[in-house]
Design a protein around this motif. Sequence first.
Motif, mmCIF file in Angstrom:
data_model
loop_
_atom_site.group_PDB
_atom_site.id
_atom_site.type_symbol
_atom_site.label_atom_id
_atom_site.label_comp_id
_atom_site.label_asym_id
_atom_site.label_seq_id
_atom_site.Cartn_x
_atom_site.Cartn_y
_atom_site.Cartn_z
ATOM 1 N N PRO A 97 42.989 46.949 31.869
ATOM 2 C CA PRO A 97 41.534 47.052 31.725
ATOM 3 C C PRO A 97 40.998 48.168 32.630
ATOM 4 O O PRO A 97 41.452 48.310 33.762
ATOM 5 C CB PRO A 97 41.041 45.693 32.218
ATOM 6 N N VAL A 98 40.080 48.930 32.086
ATOM 7 C CA VAL A 98 39.574 50.084 32.838
ATOM 8 C C VAL A 98 38.057 50.038 32.860
ATOM 9 O O VAL A 98 37.423 50.055 31.809
ATOM 10 C CB VAL A 98 40.041 51.400 32.170
ATOM 11 N N ASN B 288 30.257 46.597 28.767
ATOM 12 C CA ASN B 288 31.052 45.909 29.768
ATOM 13 C C ASN B 288 31.137 44.415 29.444
ATOM 14 O O ASN B 288 30.127 43.742 29.294
ATOM 15 C CB ASN B 288 30.428 46.131 31.152
ATOM 16 N N ALA C 211 44.025 48.855 36.857
ATOM 17 C CA ALA C 211 44.079 50.311 36.796
ATOM 18 C C ALA C 211 44.114 50.954 38.179
ATOM 19 O O ALA C 211 44.506 52.102 38.328
ATOM 20 C CB ALA C 211 42.862 50.825 36.037
ATOM 21 N N GLN D 97 46.563 48.969 42.705
ATOM 22 C CA GLN D 97 46.826 47.961 43.744
ATOM 23 C C GLN D 97 48.157 47.274 43.441
ATOM 24 O O GLN D 97 48.867 46.863 44.325
ATOM 25 C CB GLN D 97 45.689 46.934 43.800
ATOM 26 N N ARG E 82 37.936 38.371 51.502
ATOM 27 C CA ARG E 82 38.400 38.096 50.139
ATOM 28 C C ARG E 82 39.721 37.342 50.177
ATOM 29 O O ARG E 82 39.960 36.447 49.382
ATOM 30 C CB ARG E 82 38.594 39.415 49.371
ATOM 31 N N SER F 141 35.941 48.300 44.482
ATOM 32 C CA SER F 141 36.171 47.055 43.751
ATOM 33 C C SER F 141 34.997 46.824 42.808
ATOM 34 O O SER F 141 33.852 47.126 43.135
ATOM 35 C CB SER F 141 36.270 45.883 44.718
ATOM 36 N N TYR G 154 34.078 43.967 41.825
ATOM 37 C CA TYR G 154 33.646 42.587 42.005
ATOM 38 C C TYR G 154 32.678 42.406 43.144
ATOM 39 O O TYR G 154 33.020 42.622 44.293
ATOM 40 C CB TYR G 154 34.865 41.683 42.224
ATOM 41 N N LYS H 178 29.826 37.880 41.394
ATOM 42 C CA LYS H 178 30.797 37.850 40.292
ATOM 43 C C LYS H 178 32.007 37.009 40.668
ATOM 44 O O LYS H 178 32.550 36.282 39.849
ATOM 45 C CB LYS H 178 31.274 39.269 39.986
ATOM 46 N N LYS I 6 37.519 37.561 38.705
ATOM 47 C CA LYS I 6 38.658 37.265 39.562
ATOM 48 C C LYS I 6 38.535 37.120 41.069
ATOM 49 O O LYS I 6 37.760 37.832 41.677
ATOM 50 C CB LYS I 6 39.672 38.337 39.184
HETATM 51 N N1 UDP Z 1 37.644 45.642 35.462
HETATM 52 C C1 UDP Z 1 37.175 45.605 34.153
HETATM 53 N N2 UDP Z 1 35.917 45.126 33.920
HETATM 54 C C2 UDP Z 1 35.109 44.652 34.911
HETATM 55 C C3 UDP Z 1 35.610 44.651 36.240
HETATM 56 C C4 UDP Z 1 36.881 45.154 36.468
HETATM 57 O O1 UDP Z 1 37.869 46.014 33.234
HETATM 58 O O2 UDP Z 1 33.988 44.236 34.620
HETATM 59 C C5 UDP Z 1 38.987 46.176 35.728
HETATM 60 C C6 UDP Z 1 39.059 47.272 36.765
HETATM 61 O O3 UDP Z 1 38.865 48.546 36.189
HETATM 62 C C7 UDP Z 1 40.457 47.099 37.298
HETATM 63 C C8 UDP Z 1 40.686 45.603 37.210
HETATM 64 O O4 UDP Z 1 39.759 45.123 36.260
HETATM 65 O O5 UDP Z 1 41.411 47.750 36.500
HETATM 66 C C9 UDP Z 1 40.521 44.902 38.540
HETATM 67 O O6 UDP Z 1 39.273 45.235 39.107
HETATM 68 P P1 UDP Z 1 39.090 45.516 40.660
HETATM 69 O O7 UDP Z 1 40.243 46.336 41.154
HETATM 70 O O8 UDP Z 1 37.734 46.102 40.866
HETATM 71 O O9 UDP Z 1 39.151 44.067 41.251
HETATM 72 P P2 UDP Z 1 39.703 43.639 42.686
HETATM 73 O O10 UDP Z 1 41.047 44.285 42.861
HETATM 74 O O11 UDP Z 1 38.703 44.102 43.679
HETATM 75 O O12 UDP Z 1 39.795 42.146 42.584
#
Ligand code: UDP
Length: 330
Positions: free
Chosen positions: A9-10, A71, A95, A98, A131, A204, A206, A210, A329
């Motif tokens: 997901p991007v 979105n 994406a 991480q 987190r 991030s 999030y 959220k 998440k």
């Molecule tokens: N993402 C998405 N839609 C959203 C939020 C996030 O497709 O509304 C994707 C984001 O591009 C990434 C993945 O979900 O590839 C994880 O998001 P993020 O790294 O921001 O989350 P975190 O690692 O902070 O939990």
Amino acid sequence: MTQISVVIPVYNEEAVLQPLFDRLYRVLDGLQRSYEVVFVDDGSRDSSPSLLRAQFLLRPDVTRVVLLRANAGQHSAIMAGFSHVDGDYIVTLDADLQNPPEEIPKLLEKMDQGFDYVGSIRHERQDKRWRDLASRAMNLVREKITRIRITDQGCMFRAYHRSIVRALVEHSESQTFIPALAFIYAANPTEVVIEHHARAAGESKYSLFKLIHLNFDLITSFSLVPLQMISMTGIAISALSTLFVIYLFLRRLVVGPEAEGVFTLFAILFFMIGLLLFAVGILGEYVGRIYGEIRKRPSYLVAEILEKPRAERKQVKKPQREVHLARTKP
Ligand code: UDP
Ligand code: MG
């Protein structure tokens, strides 16, 4: 038939896409297996869609891009990807690098051993401290009140067998939590420890809000314990207040009218009102989700799909309703 599908997901990830392409395709080319990468653009407002288009033109044989109209949230975006995969094994990956793509073979090795769900445990998680702590707490709560046994629920870097993804797509639920739902459908799940890096670039997606909602999704989707706790608390409080009323009544008969202790009574009352609001809130979370489920609104809308025409492409059948309003998440 494609052996491996990688779903990514991007959402506004222009800063990390190029390094992701470089590392991901190198790893996948090195596997000597047939593969496809399914990028789902989740309504990005930056240059991510055009970068994905360019990557599709560069490697059309192994790339598919699903562009969503708006979105929809990470989990819905992944579900959109799941509806367009061909592979036997489906790997989900963030994406932002991480989850290092170099760890993909580790997941595949387990799948080859016959497991149908390979979860991941982040070795030394590289996220903000709060987190990490909040996520540990939620893991503990989930472990206690659901029957889902996954060590590190927040990590989306996982591999699923085609049969699980098909079940997810066919029985799609609104506002769900993919790693947990997939676990329910898994016959033979396992986990591996993987490296975890800090986000390569960008921020991030999030917010605290959220994250809280996502955790409500997780709990309400898989457990009725919060509702049961409310009714148990309700029973206990009613029993205690019955005794209290009897006691006050007897005092009224014996001692006569009294006005003291008003503030104590207020304190008790405020506490009860707090509990009541909390209970209404929890109830509302469930009711809202029921409403979302019966409305059957699509959780995502596909604007465009970039893929090489393949006459005999075998696809996981799309359900009639592509529901979910899932956010994402912990
Ligand atoms: N993402 C998405 N839609 C959203 C939020 C996030 O497709 O509304 C994707 C984001 O591009 C990434 C993945 O979900 O590839 C994880 O998001 P993020 O790294 O921001 O989350 P975190 O690692 O902070 O939990
Ligand atoms: Mg991330």
